[in-house]
Design a protein around this motif. Structure first.
Motif, mmCIF file in Angstrom:
data_model
loop_
_atom_site.group_PDB
_atom_site.id
_atom_site.type_symbol
_atom_site.label_atom_id
_atom_site.label_comp_id
_atom_site.label_asym_id
_atom_site.label_seq_id
_atom_site.Cartn_x
_atom_site.Cartn_y
_atom_site.Cartn_z
ATOM 1 N N GLU A 1 0.830 -1.180 0.000
ATOM 2 C CA GLU A 1 0.000 0.000 0.000
ATOM 3 C C GLU A 1 0.877 1.247 0.000
ATOM 4 O OE1 GLU A 1 -0.803 -0.501 4.721
ATOM 5 O OE2 GLU A 1 -2.245 0.661 3.558
ATOM 6 N N ILE A 2 0.264 2.346 -0.428
ATOM 7 C CA ILE A 2 0.969 3.623 -0.382
ATOM 8 C C ILE A 2 0.751 4.208 0.991
ATOM 9 C CG2 ILE A 2 0.981 5.971 -1.257
ATOM 10 C CD1 ILE A 2 0.320 4.900 -3.954
ATOM 11 N N ARG A 3 1.850 4.450 1.683
ATOM 12 C CA ARG A 3 1.720 4.952 3.033
ATOM 13 C C ARG A 3 2.602 6.190 3.156
ATOM 14 N NH1 ARG A 3 0.251 1.582 8.229
ATOM 15 N NH2 ARG A 3 0.295 3.394 9.605
ATOM 16 N N ILE A 4 1.976 7.336 3.402
ATOM 17 C CA ILE A 4 2.702 8.605 3.383
ATOM 18 C C ILE A 4 2.605 9.274 4.752
ATOM 19 C CG2 ILE A 4 2.756 10.927 2.368
ATOM 20 C CD1 ILE A 4 1.635 9.585 -0.199
ATOM 21 N N ALA B 1 -4.265 8.932 -5.286
ATOM 22 C CA ALA B 1 -4.127 7.529 -4.907
ATOM 23 C C ALA B 1 -5.143 7.231 -3.811
ATOM 24 C CB ALA B 1 -2.713 7.252 -4.417
ATOM 25 N N ALA C 1 -4.419 5.343 -0.576
ATOM 26 C CA ALA C 1 -3.247 5.716 0.222
ATOM 27 C C ALA C 1 -3.595 5.908 1.694
ATOM 28 C CB ALA C 1 -2.641 7.005 -0.319
ATOM 29 N N LYS D 1 6.278 5.146 3.626
ATOM 30 C CA LYS D 1 7.225 5.000 2.518
ATOM 31 C C LYS D 1 7.750 6.340 2.031
ATOM 32 C CE LYS D 1 7.753 0.734 2.059
ATOM 33 N NZ LYS D 1 8.244 0.835 3.456
ATOM 34 N N VAL E 1 3.183 11.134 -4.020
ATOM 35 C CA VAL E 1 2.538 9.960 -4.611
ATOM 36 C C VAL E 1 3.445 9.348 -5.681
ATOM 37 C CG1 VAL E 1 0.585 9.179 -5.987
ATOM 38 C CG2 VAL E 1 0.218 10.742 -4.056
ATOM 39 N N ALA F 1 6.130 7.497 -3.985
ATOM 40 C CA ALA F 1 5.616 6.298 -3.318
ATOM 41 C C ALA F 1 5.401 5.186 -4.333
ATOM 42 C CB ALA F 1 4.315 6.625 -2.600
ATOM 43 N N GLU F 2 4.992 5.593 -5.512
ATOM 44 C CA GLU F 2 4.771 4.573 -6.537
ATOM 45 C C GLU F 2 6.065 4.178 -7.222
ATOM 46 O OE1 GLU F 2 1.864 6.704 -8.722
ATOM 47 O OE2 GLU F 2 0.172 5.909 -7.543
#
Ligand SMILES: Nc1ncnc2c1ncn2[C@@H]1O[C@H](COP(=O)(O)OP(=O)(O)OP(=O)(O)O)[C@@H](O)[C@H]1O
Ligand SMILES: Nc1ncnc2c1ncn2[C@@H]1O[C@H](COP(=O)(O)OP(=O)(O)OP(=O)(O)O)[C@@H](O)[C@H]1O
Ligand SMILES: [Mg+2]
Ligand SMILES: [Mg+2]
Lengths: 259, 340, 424, 424, 259
Positions: free
Chosen positions: B16-19, B47, B50, B77, B270, B273-274
């Motif tokens: 997963e995208i975790r910011i 996203a 996210a 991330k 984003v 992160a990707e």
């Protein structure tokens, strides 16, 4: 004694954590009578006084005032009933002057404002009557000597109109002359019909002024004695709880030595 | 914001995208009211799945360092990082970098191996303020003196505003008095201004430089009390400043529109992160950070707000609605300025 | 109540004609105007300095700054100063009350900010009637004080920790109250702005105020002396009363003259002075005030005299909270806005310094509300002077810290001398 | 010295065979392992809570945050926590010393910042040898403490005002020291950075440390019991010693296990623990420590017993200053820089809260340096938890304020119970 | 008395602000002698004691120890000479236990570390000898009664090796039994060759144990009396400074009443 006592304690108990300071303590005080409360250190005398004065209300027991049960939970309650107390530790406010200390808690007022003039005048009269030596009624109590402070504390209890005055070791810190004056004072209180409770370790003083003597031991009553029908030795053995004690040993030794 | 699976969160967060969003403080309105919602909104837009973890350091570099640790422990991330102290944060940035986490420096250029940067130019802010003041003074600049109120000496940004302003003002106008104001305290500024008026004489002061709107609030009342109305600057486009500008007790403020800055930061995050490279459109320039790194960056230009362009700036940017600005007290001034 | 029935003078011994006993070692006694001077010297020696050090401090500060930059002593600057000290002074009054108990309130800064924010948000943002909002803000200050007082008086937590915790918590609450709106402007026509900025331009205002004040003082002194004389207790001689009145009149009219040189008498100053007179009266001439001093002197003594110590403590902290709110309102009026920095910075240091510099002791039981005025004047003068000189912050911090230290050193030394002179 | 020559037992009366007198109203006496339980119950009832509330607090906090977000109880987070508490904990140790005197030091925040700045400027900017710079920074803290101690002990200014003034003044000095350079970065290879960030990766390190600690405790307990038994004074039964050792061993090895799960034993934690053991020894087993407790209990009594009260006070404030410096250095190592905000913010609140939460009384004479560890753990856990949850600042302020308040309320209530149980 | 006194005060003066508490005060104490120091409240007795003990050094005058002039500026100086003092206000540390209080300021050490075991043992022995009733030597002094605290304070003065013991009103707060024990103790001190200064307002106690009696009045000496060659009345009139005082008036009145 047929007439109702002004103050009656019945079955007063008080516990501080691990210490049972009072258990089932009884006491009667009549008007115009001086009751001496004696007992060893830690016997619970001061605790009994604080219970009467509302400083540390008792856990159990009944306090009767002129025959009616009352509850005394705050110092004010006791004051309102007419009980004045002079504590072992003096409890004066060092930063206030003598007048302010005398009237503390019962200031005179005029139009809701402190009436310094009347308080000042009244204080001078009172101190004069007690022949108390103080350079000025307007100096802070901080600058008085221990004895002077004690006399101020006693004088203070007489402002207001007490019916019962309690003196917790009033003479312990006093010189011989001041002691004599306080004893005079106690007798004058009796003459004016007040009930007085006097706590003292000094048997000479006790025998000099008391009418009745209540002995405490380990938080309980250990006998009441009429002054005219008892001896110092009898009281001392009630206090120490034994006929054989350091006191009697001393006396015996002294007698032996003298022989 | 949580909801990660139990066990090692670092693994659970694999796909997963975790910011992590780390902002420096909450005393200033902007962070909680604008930056955070704008950034979160934009990330969700780009996203939807996210995860965003939000941290606020309450002006403490130490807290922020701990928050970076927390973010790493939670498995973020990418970090969008508005440093409390751009220098102090260096070791944390390094730590994140070592852990393979990307860092987007937001608003302040953190030292250390930062991956991208978006901000307004603080020095530029000072320059704009100075220029606006000179413009408002016109030829009075030669005859009179100005009073300068800089920000808190403990705030590194204040030094940049100060330098920018000086670069424009020096030599063009005489600076009669200059103050640094501890804690950006308006009451302090008020008393400083009163002192300056007594000291210089009200007729000799032709304009006042104020580093931000908070100081300007205190200064404006001191000017009013002395019966003066001279040009006065500000910064941050606070609501109270806009209202003062309508009344004419403040001349300009500098707006740094939050939305574009937030949007760009979100896009950078984003992308990173990707695992993508950042497109040139997002990083038109490169800046050199205090620690020597070359960081791909976007530098946005701040905007001067005056009585005439309120509608086109703060209102258009969504900072305030006309209703918010034009409370009954300011109704007539609003009409005059064509807001209502 | 209290018809004194103490042992009547007609009792047997001791003989009523006995010479009033005087301890020969007591070197000083009351004795008219000459005794007054002796008394004064004794007080100096024994450390009861009262407000003398602060008066000297004001003179020194004014001389120094005045000689460094002549604008300092201009009517305009002094007039500004008279307005600027009101906010600090008001909060310092509350601190004086707390100090009289021998306690401290470290939260007054935050509380002043909170209450200003409360007013601004209620009145300006939510359109509440301004008088009502003012009342709510003041009541809020009192409520905060009550909370502190409760934890201190009922739970027994030391006051400085309660208020230290409060300092942080109320600051948090203020941020919450201001919410996302940040700074809120208070319009110039608002009551709060007017309280601060109104100035009576007519010269008569200042002079009449001075005259009324001096007149009241003289009348009260004379009346008191007459009653005392009638009651045959020591009284101030007329000569002394006249002298005191002349000194006060000189100061009052000089101040009025200076204010009139610039713009006239500021409403804020007038309110502050009236408040001081009222509170001074409360402290010195009412039972409540007497009880505050008693608690400050000996808590157990006060308790046994039937004074409700928790009541006194809680109300005193309420006074401190209310005065902090009032001060906060004046500070907000000064900048016509309430912001997130309100009540922060050096405000706390300044108000404590003001109260102590003014001569109120940190050790309880000794002081007067006038300390707040005198102390605020010292602090305000220093700040104003440093602003005129343009001194850097690092130095300002160090100077403020040193001034506070100097004030408490004087207090501590004077207390030590007192202890040596009185009974420890 | 001190061969006891008190009245010899061979004197006449009282008879040497007299039954040891026991007051029948004293409900509790010492009586072995069973008496230990009774004693424990008595202590609870009479308010001598010691560190029980804080242990419960830690358990509650960990359970709550752990259940809200599992990251909180991860080895990584707990390991980070063990490093993060060191700075706060070090400063809190100094506060514990000051609290034992019944005083407070409100300047430790600023002092920690000042000393960190001192190190950074001397070492990084001026190129002084790093060990020397470290020494200068620590000595600076001690010197600052000496100044506070001087004004407190010799001049008689209340400690909280001296240090309140110091808080501002030292902050000013720090700004001066950092000058125009603002934040100064401390390189990763610097001793200060290493002190904080070094971690012994080998699992053996943590386990050996735990084993050594437990072993020392066991040996000391057994030796003491043997000597006491030999001298015929009451001693701890072996069963009790074993029980205590087992509990301590369980905690020590569990901690070692968790640390090894992530990266191993941090040097900072090890230093902190060693320091605590040493200072605990100083407080409980040396004359100096005994004297600190005596001064905290009764100043006049201590003075008359021949203890130099000013010396104790000054050295204790020096300890506080030095520990503030040490804490400041660790905090600087944590962010590898010294900045203008160093030592500001909530640091002061946090360290005071830590000391009090840990069970050291604000009223003097009661407490232990271990409070600093336990309290810092509570504060650190709450902060770490709130960070993980992303709680807003206004709320964090209010929570920190409330936690401090809660800690002192517990302290005050326990003191009140104690007063009722002991003699007031 | 031919042999040198162990302690001699000569011309001691002390002023507190406006009060001249001591002026030209003299005193001699020999080994194996009990000197009673008596005087009215505020006579300066405690001030004299504090001068000897180094608590409040005198402004003027000479203190000689075994014939040599010494200067006593701190309590430690007095302790080192061998002067132990029990103060009127007890000055115990409430938070410390009985053992710690007994040894405060002169802890026993082993390898530089407090030797709790030896101190514990020694305390038990000492308290046993004085037959002092205390539940445990390891409880904080806070939980003892006033009398117990007084006995602890006295016991404390005997740790160390004093040559002179000063007791400032040691029995003021004590019950009859404890008083008798303290008087026993004073006699035992004399038997062991210590010099003792006893301050008391209680003439009975003074006459019971003192060898010599020094009277103070208004900060000055007002006569030295030998116990065997004087009467209580004589001493009282020296204290009050008059043959006619409240004390004598009381006695006269009592005698009249009894008749
Ligand atoms: N506030 C208190 N807390 C705990 N225990 C107390 C308290 N007050 C008194 N005690 C205990 O209660 C008992 C009785 O004490 P009290 O002071 O009443 O004795 P007393 O008869 O007045 O003794 P003395 O003659 O020494 O004044 C003592 O054992 C004392 O330790
Ligand atoms: N620290 C002090 N500061 C000021 N005056 C003091 C101080 N100590 C004592 N005095 C004054 O000195 C005089 C003598 O006091 P001191 O305590 O020595 O009397 P005392 O003989 O011990 O009386 P008591 O029998 O009441 O204990 C008193 O007038 C007292 O007010
Ligand atoms: Mg008693
Ligand atoms: Mg005495």
């Amino acid at each position: 004694m047929p007439e109702t006592p002004v103050l009656t304690l019945r079955g007063i108990s008080k516990r501080f954590g691990a210490v049972q300071a009072l258990s089932g303590f009884d006491l009667e005080v009549h008007s115009g009578e001086v009751v001496a409360l004696v007992g060893d250190n830690g016997a619970g005398k001061s605790t009994a006084v604080k219970a009467i004065a509302g400083v540390n209300p008792p856990d159990e027991g009944v306090i009767e005032w002129e025959g009616r049960p009352v509850s005394i939970n705050r110092p004010h309650d006791a004051q309102n009933l007419g009980i004045a107390t002079v504590y072992q530790d003096l409890a004066l406010c060092d930063n206030l002057d003598v007048v302010a200390n005398l009237f503390l808690g019962r200031e005179l007022r005029r139009f809701g404002v402190l009436d310094e003039v009347r308080m000042d005048k009244r204080s001078r009269q009172l101190l004069d009557t007690l022949s108390i030596r103080i350079p000025s009624v307007r100096i802070p109590v901080a600058s008085l000597s221990g004895g002077q402070r004690q006399t101020v504390a006693i004088a203070r209890s007489l402002i207001g109109e007490p019916k019962v005055v309690i003196l917790d070791e009033p003479t312990a810190a006093l010189g011989v002359e001041q002691t004599a004056e306080v004893l005079d004072l106690v007798e004058r209180l009796r003459d004016r019909g007040l009930g007085t409770i006097l706590i003292s370790h000094n048997m000479v003083d006790v025998m000099a002024v008391a009418d009745r003597i209540a002995v405490m031991r380990l938080g309980r009553n250990n006998g009441f004695f009429d002054k005219r029908a008892t001896t110092t030795e009898e009281i001392i053995s009630a206090i120490t709880g034994a006929t054989e004690s350091a006191v009697t040993r001393r006396q015996a030794r002294k007698r032996e030595e003298e022989r | 914001t949580s909801g990660a699976a139990p066990g090692s969160t670092a693994q659970a967060a694999q796909n997963e995208i975790r910011i992590g969003l780390l902002l420096p403080e909450s005393k200033t309105t902007r962070y909680e009211k604008f930056d955070r919602p704008y950034i979160e909104q934009k990330i969700k837009e780009l996203a939807p799945e996210a995860q965003i973890d939000y941290y606020n350091a309450a002006e403490s570099p130490t807290t922020q360092q701990q928050q970076v640790n927390t973010a790493l422990a939670k498995g973020d991330k990418v970090l969008i990082l508005d440093a409390v102290d751009a220098k102090s944060i260096q070791s944390s940035v390094q730590k994140a970098h070592d852990a393979g986490v990307k860092v987007v420096a937001y608003d302040r250029l953190a030292q250390g191996p930062v991956d991208a940067y978006v901000s307004y130019d603080n020095r530029k802010v000072g320059e704009l303020q100075g220029q606006a003041l000179l413009d408002a003074l016109g030829d009075r600049a030669e005859s009179g003196q100005i009073v300068m109120h800089n920000g808190s000496p403990t705030d590194p940004n204040a030094a940049e505003f100060k330098a920018g302003a000086h670069s424009v003002l020096d030599g063009k106008v005489k600076i009669g008095k200059e103050y640094d104001t501890p804690n950006w305290d308006p009451n302090n500024a008020n008393q400083q201004m009163s002192g300056a008026i007594s000291s210089l004489g009200k007729d000799n002061i032709v304009g006042v430089y104020s580093a931000n709107d908070g100081l300007a609030a205190g200064i404006a009342t001191a000017l009013k009390a002395a019966g003066m109305n001279v040009p006065l600057t500000g910064q941050d486009a606070q609501l109270d400043a806009i209202q003062r500008i309508l009344l004419g007790t403040q001349t300009i403020t500098v707006e740094k529109p939050y939305k574009p800055e937030a949007d760009i930061a979100a896009e950078m995050a984003v992308n990173l992160a990707e695992g993508k490279e950042l497109p040139d459109s997002l990083t038109p320039t490169t800046v050199t950070s205090g620690s020597g790194q070359k960081v791909p960056a976007t530098l946005l230009t701040p905007v001067v707000v005056n009585k005439d362009n309120i509608k086109d700036t703060v209102v258009k940017d969504g900072l305030y609605t006309v209703e918010e600005i034009c409370t009954p007290t300011y109704a007539s001034a609003c009409k005059e300025a064509g807001l209502q | 109540m209290s018809r004194d029935r103490g042992p009547d003078a007609s009792a047997q011994e001791p003989a009523p004609d006995a010479v009033p006993a005087v301890d020969t070692r007591l070197l000083v006694r009351e004795e008219g105007l000459k005794g007054y001077l002796t008394e004064f010297r004794r007080k100096m020696r024994s450390g009861e300095l009262g407000s003398l050090p602060v008066v000297i401090a004001v003179i020194i500060i004014w001389t120094v700054f005045g000689s460094l930059d002549s604008t300092f002593l201009s009517a305009q600057n002094l007039s500004d100063l008279s307005q600027q000290i009101v906010g600090t002074g008001m909060i310092a009054v509350g601190i004086v009350f707390v100090l009289l108990l021998g306690e401290i309130d470290l939260s007054v800064g935050s509380v002043s900010g909170l209450c200003a924010a409360l007013f601004a948000v209620l009145n300006v943002l939510n359109g509440m009637n301004e008088w009502l909002a003012l009342l709510v803000a003041l009541a809020g200050g009192a409520a905060v004080g009550l909370i502190h007082g409760f934890f201190f008086a009922k739970v027994g937590v030391p006051a400085f920790v309660v208020t230290l915790a409060g300092n942080l918590a109320w600051n948090g609450l203020m941020l919450q109250v201001l919410g996302t709106s940040g700074t809120v402007n208070i319009p110039g026509e608002s009551i709060v702005s007017k309280l601060y900025s109104t100035i009576f331009h007519s010269p008569a205002a200042a002079y009449v105020t001075a005259a009324v004040g001096v007149g009241l003082f003289l009348a009260a002194s004379l009346l008191d002396a007459r009653r005392r004389r009638a009651a045959r207790v020591p009284f101030r001689p007329v000569a002394e009363i006249v002298l005191r009145t002349v000194v006060i009149a000189a100061i009052a009219f000089a101040a009025a003259y200076i204010l009139n040189q610039y713009r006239g008498l500021p409403l804020a100053l007038l309110i502050f002075l009236i408040l001081l007179v009222v509170l001074d009266f409360v402290l010195r001439r009412t039972t409540y005030g007497r009880q505050i001093f008693a608690v400050g002197g000996n808590i157990e003594g006060a308790r046994r005299a039937g004074i409700s110590v928790p009541f006194i403590r809680m109300t005193v902290f309420m006074v401190a909270g209310t005065m902090a709110a009032a001060g906060g309102i004046f500070l907000a009026g000064q900048i016509q806005s309430a912001s997130q920095t309100s009540g922060g910075g050096n405000l706390l240091m300044n108000v404590i310094a003001a109260a102590v510099i003014g001569g109120t002791s940190l050790f309880g039981g000794r002081g007067s509300v006038w300390s707040a005025l005198l102390g605020a004047l010292v602090i305000g003068s220093i700040q104003s002077g440093m602003n005129i000189m343009g001194v850097s912050n690092a130095v300002q911090f160090m100077i403020t810290g040193s001034v506070l230290l100097a004030a408490v050193v004087v207090d501590s030394l004077s207390r030590r001398t007192q202890k040596a002179a009185g009974r420890a």
